[in-house]
Motif scaffolding. Structure first.
Motif, PDB file in Angstrom:
ATOM      1  N   PHE A 206     159.782  46.526  32.328  1.00  0.00           N
ATOM      2  CA  PHE A 206     159.954  45.698  33.568  1.00  0.00           C
ATOM      3  C   PHE A 206     159.839  46.798  34.760  1.00  0.00           C
ATOM      4  O   PHE A 206     159.248  46.275  35.794  1.00  0.00           O
ATOM      5  CB  PHE A 206     161.085  44.878  33.347  1.00  0.00           C
ATOM      6  CG  PHE A 206     161.487  43.981  34.724  1.00  0.00           C
ATOM      7  CD1 PHE A 206     160.902  42.986  35.085  1.00  0.00           C
ATOM      8  CD2 PHE A 206     162.638  44.465  35.389  1.00  0.00           C
ATOM      9  CE1 PHE A 206     161.110  42.359  36.133  1.00  0.00           C
ATOM     10  CE2 PHE A 206     163.071  43.676  36.654  1.00  0.00           C
ATOM     11  CZ  PHE A 206     162.245  42.619  36.819  1.00  0.00           C
ATOM     12  N   ALA A 207     160.434  47.616  34.722  1.00  0.00           N
ATOM     13  CA  ALA A 207     160.444  48.610  36.154  1.00  0.00           C
ATOM     14  C   ALA A 207     159.087  49.192  36.210  1.00  0.00           C
ATOM     15  O   ALA A 207     158.931  49.241  37.250  1.00  0.00           O
ATOM     16  CB  ALA A 207     161.635  49.800  35.697  1.00  0.00           C
ATOM     17  N   VAL A 208     158.389  49.270  35.408  1.00  0.00           N
ATOM     18  CA  VAL A 208     157.151  50.006  35.398  1.00  0.00           C
ATOM     19  C   VAL A 208     156.222  49.045  36.147  1.00  0.00           C
ATOM     20  O   VAL A 208     155.690  49.305  37.218  1.00  0.00           O
ATOM     21  CB  VAL A 208     156.465  50.538  34.027  1.00  0.00           C
ATOM     22  CG1 VAL A 208     155.141  50.715  34.109  1.00  0.00           C
ATOM     23  CG2 VAL A 208     157.023  51.538  33.350  1.00  0.00           C
ATOM     24  N   ILE A 209     156.325  47.783  35.771  1.00  0.00           N
ATOM     25  CA  ILE A 209     155.378  46.748  36.518  1.00  0.00           C
ATOM     26  C   ILE A 209     155.902  46.445  38.005  1.00  0.00           C
ATOM     27  O   ILE A 209     154.977  46.440  38.757  1.00  0.00           O
ATOM     28  CB  ILE A 209     155.610  45.319  35.737  1.00  0.00           C
ATOM     29  CG1 ILE A 209     155.174  45.499  34.046  1.00  0.00           C
ATOM     30  CG2 ILE A 209     154.949  44.405  36.580  1.00  0.00           C
ATOM     31  CD1 ILE A 209     153.771  45.809  34.108  1.00  0.00           C
ATOM     32  N   ILE A 210     157.177  46.761  38.170  1.00  0.00           N
ATOM     33  CA  ILE A 210     157.744  46.449  39.638  1.00  0.00           C
ATOM     34  C   ILE A 210     157.094  47.460  40.438  1.00  0.00           C
ATOM     35  O   ILE A 210     156.720  47.353  41.467  1.00  0.00           O
ATOM     36  CB  ILE A 210     159.053  46.257  39.497  1.00  0.00           C
ATOM     37  CG1 ILE A 210     159.551  45.084  38.915  1.00  0.00           C
ATOM     38  CG2 ILE A 210     159.645  46.620  41.050  1.00  0.00           C
ATOM     39  CD1 ILE A 210     160.996  44.767  39.170  1.00  0.00           C
ATOM     40  N   ILE A 211     157.231  48.803  39.912  1.00  0.00           N
ATOM     41  CA  ILE A 211     156.968  50.112  40.552  1.00  0.00           C
ATOM     42  C   ILE A 211     155.427  50.123  40.713  1.00  0.00           C
ATOM     43  O   ILE A 211     155.041  50.534  41.903  1.00  0.00           O
ATOM     44  CB  ILE A 211     157.490  51.295  39.978  1.00  0.00           C
ATOM     45  CG1 ILE A 211     158.929  51.421  39.905  1.00  0.00           C
ATOM     46  CG2 ILE A 211     156.928  52.532  40.528  1.00  0.00           C
ATOM     47  CD1 ILE A 211     159.502  52.499  39.065  1.00  0.00           C
ATOM     48  N   LEU A 212     154.601  49.792  39.752  1.00  0.00           N
ATOM     49  CA  LEU A 212     153.117  49.451  39.688  1.00  0.00           C
ATOM     50  C   LEU A 212     152.846  48.552  41.009  1.00  0.00           C
ATOM     51  O   LEU A 212     151.767  48.847  41.971  1.00  0.00           O
ATOM     52  CB  LEU A 212     152.303  49.200  38.456  1.00  0.00           C
ATOM     53  CG  LEU A 212     152.372  50.220  37.387  1.00  0.00           C
ATOM     54  CD1 LEU A 212     151.659  49.597  36.145  1.00  0.00           C
ATOM     55  CD2 LEU A 212     151.420  51.274  38.239  1.00  0.00           C
TER      56      LEU A 212
END
Length: 338
Positions: A206-212
């Motif tokens: 979830f954090a990766v998708i937001i940062i992307l």
């Protein structure tokens, strides 16, 4: 022609003055009834669009909080009209109970470790996946898959694998690392780290998708200009990428904090209501269920829910006031500066 023709205000129309000789026409301001009609139209439109959402919010958020606060003043078995009024006794018991203090401390530890562990991993994976590479889409899906899996499935699966005779210890034994076999669930020295490993595995996607998503909003021209000026890859990330990712990271941190304060399902499924307290993984939510519903004292459970709500609300308001203040102020446009 030099005469003026005054249009009739019949049928609700606003009067207008037409000067034929001068070749110009000027309409008078709309009448007051027309303005009021327009304002009522806007208000009706807002009511129709926002009304259902407001009703849902009141019914499923505000009303349950009010009812929980009401039942928290009683010793109530969960059925019938509460009659055994105890006042603030439930709340005083919560504040004086060392088990609740321990559960609150576990929530604080989970909040801090979630930010410390997930942030570097998520930023590194996002920077890697933001570059063109083979299998990029497949890797993104694989990283995000754990987040969409049900907590029940995740808790049941990890609970079986982490048992003393589970798959994790069997794997360590088969590769010659039998000395690392542990009681991953019941040992209070490592249980909290076991929980954090599961949380990182599940929620880092979830954090990766937001940062992307935040990386997609940074113009490539900035990177190209920095590269022309001789900046290295790591200098670009430190001087350009991370500062511009600040608002995205702060929003993700806010969501992570609120989620960690409300953590319940994974702990309850893997550790249960009894093992969680002895293994050092109990949370405020598991404390609420164990001492409220499972103990047959729904009034006390409602009081714990109110305390959890107050703590979460206080943290959210403090975070918004201290951390998100600059971001929210920058998002407001069209208002006058004071």
């Amino acid at each position: 022609m030099t005469d003026r023709e005054l249009s009739s205000p019949a049928a609700g129309g606003s009067p207008a003055i037409i000067e034929a000789g001068g070749g110009s026409a000027r309409a008078l301001p709309p009448s007051r009834p027309s303005r009021r009609k327009a304002q009522w139209g806007i208000r009706l439109e807002i009511l129709l669009l926002a009304g259902p959402a407001v009703l849902v919010f009141l019914a499923f958020v505000i009303l349950p909080v009010i009812m929980a606060g009401y039942y928290g003043f009683f010793r109530w078995q969960g059925y019938g009209i509460p009659t055994d009024f105890v006042g603030l006794q439930n709340y005083l018991t919560i504040l004086q109970d060392p088990d609740f203090h321990e559960a609150l401390w576990h929530n604080v530890v989970i909040v801090v470790l979630s930010l410390v562990l997930q942030a570097p991993i998520a930023i590194g994976l996002a920077l890697l996946l933001n570059r063109r590479m083979k299998g990029q889409s497949v890797i993104r899906v694989l990283i995000f898959v754990p987040y969409v899996i049900s907590e029940v499935v995740v808790g049941t699966g990890w609970g079986l694998m982490l048992q003393s005779n589970g798959a994790v210890n069997a794997f360590l034994e088969n590769i010659g690392l039998g000395a690392l076999r542990q009681d991953w669930i019941s040992n209070p020295d490592i249980a909290i780290w076991t929980l954090m490993g599961i949380l990182v595995w599940k929620y880092v996607g979830f954090a990766v998708i937001i940062i992307l998503a935040g990386l997609q909003g940074i113009p490539n021209e900035l990177f190209e200009a920095a590269a022309i000026d001789g900046a290295s890859y790591w200098q670009i990330q430190r001087r350009i990428t991370l500062p511009l990712l600040g608002p995205t990271l702060r929003i993700w941190a806010f969501l992570s904090i609120i989620g960690a304060l409300q953590l319940f399902d994974l702990v309850y499924i893997i550790w249960g209501q009894y093992i969680a307290s002895t293994a050092g993984t109990s949370t405020m939510a598991t404390y609420m269920v164990s001492n409220g519903r499972n103990a047959g004292n729904f009034g006390y459970g409602n009081a714990v829910a109110v305390v959890m709500f107050i703590i979460s609300l206080g943290v959210a308001l403090a975070y918004q006031r201290i951390v998100l203040r600059r971001d929210t102020a920058g998002a407001l446009t069209g208002g006058s500066k004071r």
